[in-house]
Design a protein around this motif. Structure first.
Motif, PDB file in Angstrom:
ATOM      1  N   PRO A 141       0.839  -1.194   0.000  1.00 62.31           N
ATOM      2  CA  PRO A 141       0.000   0.000   0.000  1.00 62.31           C
ATOM      3  C   PRO A 141       0.885   1.259   0.000  1.00 62.31           C
ATOM      4  CG  PRO A 141      -0.723  -1.534   1.713  1.00 62.31           C
ATOM      5  CD  PRO A 141       0.574  -2.046   1.190  1.00 62.31           C
ATOM      6  N   SER A 142       0.347   2.333  -0.591  1.00 63.59           N
ATOM      7  CA  SER A 142       1.164   3.530  -0.784  1.00 63.59           C
ATOM      8  C   SER A 142       0.956   4.525   0.358  1.00 63.59           C
ATOM      9  CB  SER A 142       0.810   4.180  -2.121  1.00 63.59           C
ATOM     10  OG  SER A 142      -0.500   4.703  -2.066  1.00 63.59           O
ATOM     11  N   ASN A 143       1.920   5.414   0.443  1.00 71.26           N
ATOM     12  CA  ASN A 143       1.945   6.419   1.503  1.00 71.26           C
ATOM     13  C   ASN A 143       1.544   7.779   0.950  1.00 71.26           C
ATOM     14  OD1 ASN A 143       2.699   7.729   3.948  1.00 71.26           O
ATOM     15  ND2 ASN A 143       4.640   8.239   3.040  1.00 71.26           N
ATOM     16  N   PRO A 144       0.539   8.468   1.464  1.00 68.29           N
ATOM     17  CA  PRO A 144      -0.309   8.074   2.585  1.00 68.29           C
ATOM     18  C   PRO A 144      -1.716   7.640   2.164  1.00 68.29           C
ATOM     19  CG  PRO A 144      -0.461  10.436   2.290  1.00 68.29           C
ATOM     20  CD  PRO A 144       0.358   9.904   1.142  1.00 68.29           C
ATOM     21  N   LEU A 145      -1.981   7.531   0.868  1.00 63.35           N
ATOM     22  CA  LEU A 145      -3.375   7.283   0.450  1.00 63.35           C
ATOM     23  C   LEU A 145      -3.751   5.800   0.454  1.00 63.35           C
ATOM     24  CD1 LEU A 145      -3.764   9.971  -2.365  1.00 63.35           C
ATOM     25  CD2 LEU A 145      -4.751  10.004  -0.076  1.00 63.35           C
ATOM     26  N   MET A 146      -2.773   4.941   0.752  1.00 65.54           N
ATOM     27  CA  MET A 146      -3.037   3.502   0.866  1.00 65.54           C
ATOM     28  C   MET A 146      -3.577   2.921  -0.442  1.00 65.54           C
ATOM     29  SD  MET A 146      -2.079   3.145   3.992  1.00 65.54           S
ATOM     30  CE  MET A 146      -2.442   1.426   4.202  1.00 65.54           C
ATOM     31  N   ARG A 151      -0.309  14.813   7.452  1.00 68.44           N
ATOM     32  CA  ARG A 151       0.766  14.603   6.474  1.00 68.44           C
ATOM     33  C   ARG A 151       1.060  15.842   5.633  1.00 68.44           C
ATOM     34  NH1 ARG A 151       4.941  11.603   6.806  1.00 68.44           N
ATOM     35  NH2 ARG A 151       5.238  11.564   4.566  1.00 68.44           N
ATOM     36  N   ALA A 152       0.033  16.626   5.307  1.00 69.37           N
ATOM     37  CA  ALA A 152       0.298  17.801   4.472  1.00 69.37           C
ATOM     38  C   ALA A 152       1.264  18.743   5.196  1.00 69.37           C
ATOM     39  CB  ALA A 152      -1.005  18.501   4.120  1.00 69.37           C
ATOM     40  N   SER A 153       1.082  18.903   6.518  1.00 74.69           N
ATOM     41  CA  SER A 153       2.012  19.741   7.283  1.00 74.69           C
ATOM     42  C   SER A 153       3.388  19.108   7.314  1.00 74.69           C
ATOM     43  CB  SER A 153       1.535  19.922   8.726  1.00 74.69           C
ATOM     44  OG  SER A 153       0.305  20.574   8.754  1.00 74.69           O
ATOM     45  N   SER A 154       3.432  17.799   7.449  1.00 75.37           N
ATOM     46  CA  SER A 154       4.709  17.094   7.535  1.00 75.37           C
ATOM     47  C   SER A 154       5.484  17.209   6.227  1.00 75.37           C
ATOM     48  CB  SER A 154       4.442  15.628   7.876  1.00 75.37           C
ATOM     49  OG  SER A 154       5.610  14.867   7.806  1.00 75.37           O
ATOM     50  N   GLU A 155       4.775  17.073   5.106  1.00 78.55           N
ATOM     51  CA  GLU A 155       5.457  17.112   3.798  1.00 78.55           C
ATOM     52  C   GLU A 155       5.788  18.534   3.377  1.00 78.55           C
ATOM     53  OE1 GLU A 155       3.642  14.655   0.801  1.00 78.55           O
ATOM     54  OE2 GLU A 155       3.589  12.901   2.105  1.00 78.55           O
ATOM     55  N   GLY A 156       5.026  19.500   3.862  1.00 78.21           N
ATOM     56  CA  GLY A 156       5.364  20.901   3.597  1.00 78.21           C
ATOM     57  C   GLY A 156       4.927  21.397   2.231  1.00 78.21           C
ATOM     58  N   PRO A 157       5.479  22.562   1.814  1.00 78.83           N
ATOM     59  CA  PRO A 157       5.043  23.195   0.561  1.00 78.83           C
ATOM     60  C   PRO A 157       5.182  22.232  -0.625  1.00 78.83           C
ATOM     61  CG  PRO A 157       6.579  24.623   1.764  1.00 78.83           C
ATOM     62  CD  PRO A 157       6.538  23.320   2.492  1.00 78.83           C
ATOM     63  N   GLN A 170      -5.560  18.369   2.556  1.00 79.87           N
ATOM     64  CA  GLN A 170      -5.379  19.096   3.824  1.00 79.87           C
ATOM     65  C   GLN A 170      -6.191  18.495   4.967  1.00 79.87           C
ATOM     66  OE1 GLN A 170      -3.235  21.473   4.657  1.00 79.87           O
ATOM     67  NE2 GLN A 170      -2.317  21.629   2.617  1.00 79.87           N
ATOM     68  N   ASN A 171      -7.197  17.666   4.621  1.00 79.18           N
ATOM     69  CA  ASN A 171      -8.011  17.075   5.703  1.00 79.18           C
ATOM     70  C   ASN A 171      -7.577  15.645   6.029  1.00 79.18           C
ATOM     71  OD1 ASN A 171      -8.940  16.042   3.266  1.00 79.18           O
ATOM     72  ND2 ASN A 171     -11.068  15.898   3.949  1.00 79.18           N
ATOM     73  N   LEU A 172      -6.365  15.270   5.583  1.00 79.38           N
ATOM     74  CA  LEU A 172      -5.910  13.885   5.811  1.00 79.38           C
ATOM     75  C   LEU A 172      -5.036  13.763   7.051  1.00 79.38           C
ATOM     76  CD1 LEU A 172      -4.747  11.214   3.329  1.00 79.38           C
ATOM     77  CD2 LEU A 172      -3.172  11.862   5.153  1.00 79.38           C
ATOM     78  N   LEU A 173      -5.366  12.764   7.871  1.00 75.61           N
ATOM     79  CA  LEU A 173      -4.499  12.371   8.988  1.00 75.61           C
ATOM     80  C   LEU A 173      -4.051  10.942   8.746  1.00 75.61           C
ATOM     81  CD1 LEU A 173      -6.566  13.696  12.042  1.00 75.61           C
ATOM     82  CD2 LEU A 173      -4.545  14.778  10.997  1.00 75.61           C
ATOM     83  N   ALA A 201       3.305  12.467  15.663  1.00 74.78           N
ATOM     84  CA  ALA A 201       4.712  12.276  15.281  1.00 74.78           C
ATOM     85  C   ALA A 201       4.756  11.617  13.910  1.00 74.78           C
ATOM     86  CB  ALA A 201       5.440  11.400  16.298  1.00 74.78           C
ATOM     87  N   THR A 202       5.889  11.817  13.232  1.00 73.38           N
ATOM     88  CA  THR A 202       6.053  11.191  11.927  1.00 73.38           C
ATOM     89  C   THR A 202       6.555   9.764  12.134  1.00 73.38           C
ATOM     90  OG1 THR A 202       6.788  11.688   9.685  1.00 73.38           O
ATOM     91  CG2 THR A 202       8.478  11.796  11.415  1.00 73.38           C
ATOM     92  N   SER A 203       6.755   9.063  11.025  1.00 80.18           N
ATOM     93  CA  SER A 203       7.224   7.673  11.014  1.00 80.18           C
ATOM     94  C   SER A 203       6.096   6.723  11.437  1.00 80.18           C
ATOM     95  CB  SER A 203       8.458   7.481  11.883  1.00 80.18           C
ATOM     96  OG  SER A 203       9.105   6.275  11.510  1.00 80.18           O
ATOM     97  N   LEU A 204       6.405   5.461  11.519  1.00 79.77           N
ATOM     98  CA  LEU A 204       5.369   4.435  11.667  1.00 79.77           C
ATOM     99  C   LEU A 204       6.011   3.102  12.027  1.00 79.77           C
ATOM    100  CD1 LEU A 204       5.145   2.587   8.536  1.00 79.77           C
ATOM    101  CD2 LEU A 204       5.312   5.003   8.022  1.00 79.77           C
ATOM    102  N   GLY A 205       5.148   2.152  12.361  1.00 79.40           N
ATOM    103  CA  GLY A 205       5.615   0.778  12.526  1.00 79.40           C
ATOM    104  C   GLY A 205       6.132   0.440  13.913  1.00 79.40           C
TER     105      GLY A 205
END
Ligand SMILES: *Cc1c(COP(=O)(O)O)cnc(C)c1O
Length: 377
Positions: A144-149, A341-347, A353-356, A328-332
């Motif tokens: 599965p892909s990051n972050p849309l699975m 994720r939008a804040s984490s990935e930046g410009p 914008q509504n994805l967690l 926090a970022t990362s996983l597993g």
């Protein structure tokens, strides 16, 4: 042998020198050789390889069913090694939903290395076929892909790659070999960020490549050439990092079972909430890739994303109210994490914008569901 048994025993033979059951960590940077540099023990200098790392490579190769493996100091180190091993003039196809580090890499660095890239919707096989060029050397899939699975149909993508004389690499970080074995589905190379589930405790960074064939027809992606690139670019894993990942692998099957069952229950609970617009989890029958995921995965994993009804403000509202989950970022890891994720990935991010994004840990699932439901409220 079954994978649960392999996870415990692969690369785990007692130390021949001492009988130690837990593997030794060999910190030596250099190894004795003969007076004219004759190889005496199979090792020479730490940047090339070291015994602890060799054990981990043995274990990863067996778990993914490959002929050989190479481990790295990070997932990005592993990925860069593949891309740096391709000759200039090569063409690589990437999926549009992809680990953000690789998106930066193909935008900022691949042009300097003379590598052309095309980005496609990997679920759309006609679009993928149309992107093939005479110089296509590699198709890079993440499922599965990051972050849309999103789910890529690996059997079909492998056929398209091979018909074009290209290789298929699959980023198997989210699924792990416990839930999905891409080499059995036609892939040539499996990629892992072992920083995630393989390490499993949020305390080690690492990467790995597992090769279906040690010496494939495409020589630039042979074990020997990738090993050469790794050595010269300095992306080798440290002995201690290798040891921690090896330790993590021993419990990987048990952890993946719990991560998956917890995530499935959370996905179902959130899907029922009127405050949630959509849950992206391949184990939900509402997911567009559900049938393919069922065919090619043994379980659906511990990662999911939610689109909160509303926009940025509503998503941040939910993320700011969780008590058990950590932002926090990362996983597993064993602990549950949540991230906007939008804040984490930046410009320049393509993430809504509504994805967690949620990395579901090993806590009791009812505590996790209660926490998320109170946070949406
Ligand atoms: C984290 C991650 C990477 C990058 O790995 P690092 O170990 O952080 O360098 C690549 N792909 C996926 C899917 C990841 O989650």
């Amino acid at each position: 042998m079954r994978i649960e048994t392999l996870a415990v025993h692969a690369g785990a033979e007692p130390d021949p020198a001492t009988g130690a059951v837990a593997p030794p960590i060999h910190l030596s940077t250099t190894f004795e050789h003969g007076p004219a540099c004759e190889d005496l023990h199979g090792y020479s200098y730490i940047r090339e390889k070291n015994p602890t790392q060799s054990r981990l490579e043995e274990a990863m190769a067996q778990l993914e069913g490959g002929q050989s493996a190479l481990v790295f100091g990070s997932g990005m180190g592993a990925g860069c090694t593949v891309l740096q091993s391709l000759p200039p003039g090569s063409h690589v196809i990437f999926p549009n939903d992809l680990y953000t580090g690789f998106r930066h890499l193909y935008r900022e660095y691949l042009p300097h290395w003379g590598i052309e890239t095309t980005v496609v919707e990997m679920e759309n096989l006609d679009q993928l076929k149309a992107a093939i060029r005479p110089n296509t050397r590699l198709i890079w899939a993440e499922t599965p892909s990051n972050p849309l699975m999103k789910i890529a149909d690996l059997l079909a993508v492998a056929d398209i790659a091979h018909a074009a004389g290209a290789q298929l690499l699959v980023d198997n970080t989210f699924a792990t070999p416990i839930l999905q074995r891409p080499l059995d589905l036609g892939a040539d190379i499996v990629f892992h960020s072992t920083t995630k589930y393989c390490g499993g405790h949020s305390d080690v960074q690492g990467g790995c490549l597992i090769l279906k064939q040690r010496e494939p027809a495409q020589k630039e992606l042979s074990h020997e050439h990738l090993y050469r690139t790794r050595t010269l670019m300095g992306a080798t894993a440290s002995p201690f990092a290798s040891w921690l990942v090896l330790r993590g692998l021993r419990s990987l099957p048990c952890r993946m079972e719990r991560h998956s069952s917890n995530a499935a229950k959370i996905a179902e609970a959130l899907e029922k909430s009127s405050k949630i617009e959509r849950v992206c989890y391949p184990g939900l029958s509402s997911h567009p890739g559900y049938e393919i995921a069922r065919r090619q995965m043994k379980g659906f994993g511990g990662m999911l994303s939610v689109l909160v009804r509303g926009g940025y403000d509503e998503a941040i509202h939910m993320a700011s109210r969780v008590k058990l989950f950590t932002n926090a970022t990362s996983l597993g890891g064993t602990e549950s994490l949540i991230e906007h994720r939008a804040s984490s990935e930046g410009p320049g991010t393509q993430v809504p914008q509504n994805l967690l994004r949620v990395s579901v840990g090993l806590e009791h699932v009812d505590d996790l569901i209660e926490d998320l439901l109170q946070a949406i409220g």
